[in-house]
Design an enzyme around this catalytic site. Structure first.
Site, PDB file in Angstrom:
ATOM      1  N   ARG A  89     -43.253  76.631  31.342  1.00 42.81           N
ATOM      2  CA  ARG A  89     -42.325  76.574  32.488  1.00 42.81           C
ATOM      3  C   ARG A  89     -40.953  76.083  32.027  1.00 42.81           C
ATOM      4  O   ARG A  89     -40.204  75.491  32.806  1.00 42.81           O
ATOM      5  CB  ARG A  89     -42.858  75.642  33.557  1.00 42.81           C
ATOM      6  CG  ARG A  89     -43.174  74.287  32.984  1.00 42.81           C
ATOM      7  CD  ARG A  89     -43.465  73.245  33.968  1.00 42.81           C
ATOM      8  NE  ARG A  89     -44.198  72.176  33.283  1.00 42.81           N
ATOM      9  CZ  ARG A  89     -44.392  70.985  33.761  1.00 42.81           C
ATOM     10  NH1 ARG A  89     -43.927  70.687  34.935  1.00 42.81           N
ATOM     11  NH2 ARG A  89     -45.056  70.087  33.073  1.00 42.81           N
ATOM     12  N   GLY A 122     -44.969  78.528  36.372  1.00 44.49           N
ATOM     13  CA  GLY A 122     -43.717  78.369  35.629  1.00 44.49           C
ATOM     14  C   GLY A 122     -42.657  77.570  36.373  1.00 44.49           C
ATOM     15  O   GLY A 122     -41.519  77.472  35.926  1.00 44.49           O
ATOM     16  N   ARG A 173     -32.689  69.628  30.773  1.00 45.89           N
ATOM     17  CA  ARG A 173     -32.787  68.448  29.910  1.00 45.89           C
ATOM     18  C   ARG A 173     -32.213  68.735  28.533  1.00 45.89           C
ATOM     19  O   ARG A 173     -32.171  69.872  28.065  1.00 45.89           O
ATOM     20  CB  ARG A 173     -34.209  67.925  29.844  1.00 45.89           C
ATOM     21  CG  ARG A 173     -35.216  68.914  29.358  1.00 45.89           C
ATOM     22  CD  ARG A 173     -36.588  68.267  29.336  1.00 45.89           C
ATOM     23  NE  ARG A 173     -37.573  69.177  28.771  1.00 45.89           N
ATOM     24  CZ  ARG A 173     -38.813  68.851  28.497  1.00 45.89           C
ATOM     25  NH1 ARG A 173     -39.237  67.633  28.703  1.00 45.89           N
ATOM     26  NH2 ARG A 173     -39.640  69.733  27.976  1.00 45.89           N
ATOM     27  N   ASP A 245     -48.686  67.418  21.911  1.00 45.80           N
ATOM     28  CA  ASP A 245     -47.623  68.352  22.315  1.00 45.80           C
ATOM     29  C   ASP A 245     -46.524  67.637  23.097  1.00 45.80           C
ATOM     30  O   ASP A 245     -45.484  68.225  23.371  1.00 45.80           O
ATOM     31  CB  ASP A 245     -48.201  69.501  23.154  1.00 45.80           C
ATOM     32  CG  ASP A 245     -49.016  69.014  24.338  1.00 45.80           C
ATOM     33  OD1 ASP A 245     -50.015  68.312  24.106  1.00 45.80           O
ATOM     34  OD2 ASP A 245     -48.647  69.310  25.479  1.00 45.80           O
ATOM     35  N   ASP A 255     -41.071  64.734  27.720  1.00 45.82           N
ATOM     36  CA  ASP A 255     -42.123  65.187  28.629  1.00 45.82           C
ATOM     37  C   ASP A 255     -42.606  64.087  29.570  1.00 45.82           C
ATOM     38  O   ASP A 255     -43.748  63.625  29.502  1.00 45.82           O
ATOM     39  CB  ASP A 255     -43.285  65.810  27.845  1.00 45.82           C
ATOM     40  CG  ASP A 255     -42.972  67.248  27.463  1.00 45.82           C
ATOM     41  OD1 ASP A 255     -41.788  67.635  27.544  1.00 45.82           O
ATOM     42  OD2 ASP A 255     -43.888  67.989  27.092  1.00 45.82           O
TER      43      ASP A 255
HETATM   44  P1  AMP Z   1     -47.527  68.930  30.175  1.00 42.07           P
HETATM   45  O1  AMP Z   1     -48.830  68.213  30.397  1.00 42.07           O
HETATM   46  O2  AMP Z   1     -46.596  68.861  31.330  1.00 42.07           O
HETATM   47  O3  AMP Z   1     -46.874  68.520  28.905  1.00 42.07           O
HETATM   48  O4  AMP Z   1     -47.896  70.490  30.056  1.00 42.07           O
HETATM   49  C1  AMP Z   1     -48.940  70.985  29.273  1.00 42.07           C
HETATM   50  C2  AMP Z   1     -48.864  72.487  29.184  1.00 42.07           C
HETATM   51  O5  AMP Z   1     -48.983  73.090  30.468  1.00 42.07           O
HETATM   52  C3  AMP Z   1     -47.557  73.024  28.601  1.00 42.07           C
HETATM   53  O6  AMP Z   1     -47.878  74.157  27.831  1.00 42.07           O
HETATM   54  C4  AMP Z   1     -46.779  73.402  29.837  1.00 42.07           C
HETATM   55  O7  AMP Z   1     -45.807  74.375  29.578  1.00 42.07           O
HETATM   56  C5  AMP Z   1     -47.880  73.941  30.740  1.00 42.07           C
HETATM   57  N1  AMP Z   1     -47.513  73.851  32.171  1.00 42.07           N
HETATM   58  C6  AMP Z   1     -47.402  72.730  32.906  1.00 42.07           C
HETATM   59  N2  AMP Z   1     -47.045  73.037  34.172  1.00 42.07           N
HETATM   60  C7  AMP Z   1     -46.925  74.382  34.251  1.00 42.07           C
HETATM   61  C8  AMP Z   1     -46.570  75.307  35.299  1.00 42.07           C
HETATM   62  N3  AMP Z   1     -46.269  74.902  36.528  1.00 42.07           N
HETATM   63  N4  AMP Z   1     -46.542  76.634  34.978  1.00 42.07           N
HETATM   64  C9  AMP Z   1     -46.852  77.051  33.741  1.00 42.07           C
HETATM   65  N5  AMP Z   1     -47.184  76.244  32.723  1.00 42.07           N
HETATM   66  C10 AMP Z   1     -47.224  74.911  32.959  1.00 42.07           C
HETATM   67 MG    MG Z   2     -45.581  68.814  27.662  1.00 38.68          MG
END
Ligand code: AMP
Ligand code: MG
Length: 473
Positions: A89, A122, A173, A245, A255
């Site tokens: 996203r 996204g 960001r 990640d 993040d």
């Molecule tokens: P995060 O825990 O926020 O670091 O996200 C973990 C993974 O989930 C990353 O690959 C993000 O890009 C994906 N992700 C989180 N929220 C969304 C969303 N609303 N749409 C698509 N991918 C997402």
């Molecule tokens: Mg992340």
């Protein structure tokens, strides 16, 4: 003059398997919520009008010189490995060289689906966008390395989450880079040594030009992350999702999801709704960052011609990390109690105070701030618990030159308290952005007393306490 961003892109010059080129997806009715003029100046941007800012930072208009892309990465999430995560996203518009000569990423978050969105939409809703804006800017003002917030734009679209339909938003960001431990893991999982080599060169050129070998790179990342986590601990910060990640190679905090600051001190505090076992609890962050660096080390092994030598050197580097974290922790917490250069003999003084704070439900921020004001005892349910520590401490302080000034400079009066963030989001959802703007203004100078903002220093009333925080999806 119209909005201009002096792009100078390097990531897009890497092999195409590092990313997917795609433009952000336009939104219905972009409306600017906030633009960070001070940061824009630091980046060398010509700011333009609010209308242009809304168009560009919603993703509706791709600015000249941008080469938008979503980055590929993998990562360990809560200990389990996902070989393919990537920006689901987010969209990297490109990079600029800031006025100090540092390369910085400009990235949209919530900018629409990418090849890595999996089941996600996204998008981001207003809550996490404003939360990240406030918390990342507060971290910067506290003096802690972090990504920054350049803009927040409302999309005029609805986002659907478990709790129902919510207003959509996009955050812009800025980071030294968005290269993560998981970026190295992505190529290591594919046994693509050429790509690891290319990434290694990009990362050393960009962040660690003094590193001559993979071992030196590993040690340099470890040093930055060790200091970073000690700094988090010193302001009561809990990142909440320290997956590999979400761990930046640059050593910046990135993040912001279910992150939160401690009010009443307790070392095992967890806020994240998805952290059922406390993997990322306040006091486990020092262990987890070592574990994350071990994952980085593993991904770097293919760079070394002699695997046994690699394992020996990397193991030594990772094993030395707890001591490095502890050194930073001791230095910072020493300063928090007024000691310019704490020695190992001072450690029990610090841990003794923290134990008393935990037992007597003292507010973390207000207790340390009160040390330079002689009303710290009021923070403890049983104030005599402070009194019996105070004597030993005062005696130790006699050897210090200017402990009060030191403590005021390192113990913030203001942190972004969870209940204030929640209240700010509630108000914003109803169209009132005054609490958001006020939080940002007050948190810009967290070490200054601001009598007009005493309400923002107050811990939550029982009815205001935030028990749980949610991921920024
Ligand atoms: P995060 O825990 O926020 O670091 O996200 C973990 C993974 O989930 C990353 O690959 C993000 O890009 C994906 N992700 C989180 N929220 C969304 C969303 N609303 N749409 C698509 N991918 C997402
Ligand atoms: Mg992340």
């Amino acid at each position: 003059m119209s909005l201009h961003i002096p792009f100078d892109n390097s990531y897009v010059r890497l092999p195409s398997k590092f990313y997917a080129r795609l433009d952000p997806m336009p939104v219905k009715a972009p409306h600017l919520i906030r633009f960070n003029t001070e940061l824009a100046a630091e980046l060398g941007l010509t700011p333009g009008t609010p209308e242009e800012q809304a168009q560009i930072f919603a993703g509706n208009l791709v600015p000249q010189g941008a080469e938008p892309l979503a980055q590929a990465y993998a990562g360990h999430q809560f200990g389990g490995f996902s070989p393919q995560l990537g920006d689901g996203r987010a969209n990297l518009l490109g990079e600029v060289i800031d006025i100090k000569g540092t390369r910085r990423d400009i990235q949209l978050k919530g900018s629409g689906p990418t090849p890595w969105s999996r089941m996600g939409d996204g998008r981001a809703w207003l809550g996490p966008v404003l939360r990240e804006y406030v918390v990342s800017e507060a971290m910067h003002a506290l003096g802690i390395p972090t990504s920054r917030a350049l803009a927040a734009v409302a999309t005029g679209e609805k986002i659907y989450r478990e709790s129902g339909a919510l207003p959509g938003a996009v955050l812009t960001r800025v980071a030294a880079s968005h290269i993560r431990v998981g970026t190295f893991q992505y190529f290591a999982a594919r046994q693509d040594t050429d790509a690891i080599q290319t990434l290694y060169r990009h990362v050393t050129d960009r962040h660690f030009p003094q590193a001559q070998t993979p071992t030196e790179l590993l040690n340099a990342v470890i040093e930055r992350q060790a200091k970073l986590v000690a700094q988090w601990m010193s302001v009561g910060f809990i990142h909440g999702v320290m997956n590999t990640d979400n761990t930046a190679i640059s050593g910046e905090t990135i993040d912001y999801g279910p992150c939160a600051f401690i009010d009443v001190f307790h070392p095992q505090t967890v806020f994240s709704s998805i952290d059922a076992h406390g993997r990322y609890a306040y006091d486990n962050q020092t262990n987890i960052i070592v574990w994350n660096m071990a994952q980085l080390a593993t991904a770097l092994v293919p760079l070394m011609p002699d695997t046994e030598k690699a394992i020996a050197e990397f193991t030594e580097a990772v094993h030395a990390m707890p001591e490095t974290i502890h050194r930073h922790w001791l230095a910072i917490f020493g300063q928090k109690i007024g000691l310019a250069q704490a020695t190992p003999e001072d450690e029990t003084l610090i841990t003794d105070l923290l134990t008393r704070m935990a037992n007597e439900r003292a507010d973390f921020t207000n207790t340390f701030r009160a040390l330079s004001k002689s009303n710290a005892r009021d923070q403890f349910t049983d104030p005599t618990s402070f009194d019996t520590w105070e004597g030993t401490w005062r005696k130790r302080l006699e050897a210090e030159d200017a402990p009060d000034a030191l403590m005021r400079a390192v113990n913030p009066a203001f942190i972004p308290r969870n209940h204030r963030i929640e209240q700010m989001i509630q108000a914003a959802v109803e169209g009132d952005f005054a609490p958001f703007n006020r939080l940002l203004d007050v948190l810009a100078t967290p070490y200054e007393d601001q009598p007009d903002a005493a309400d923002l220093q107050r811990p939550p009333e029982p009815s205001e306490v935030v028990q749980e925080t949610f991921c920024g999806t």
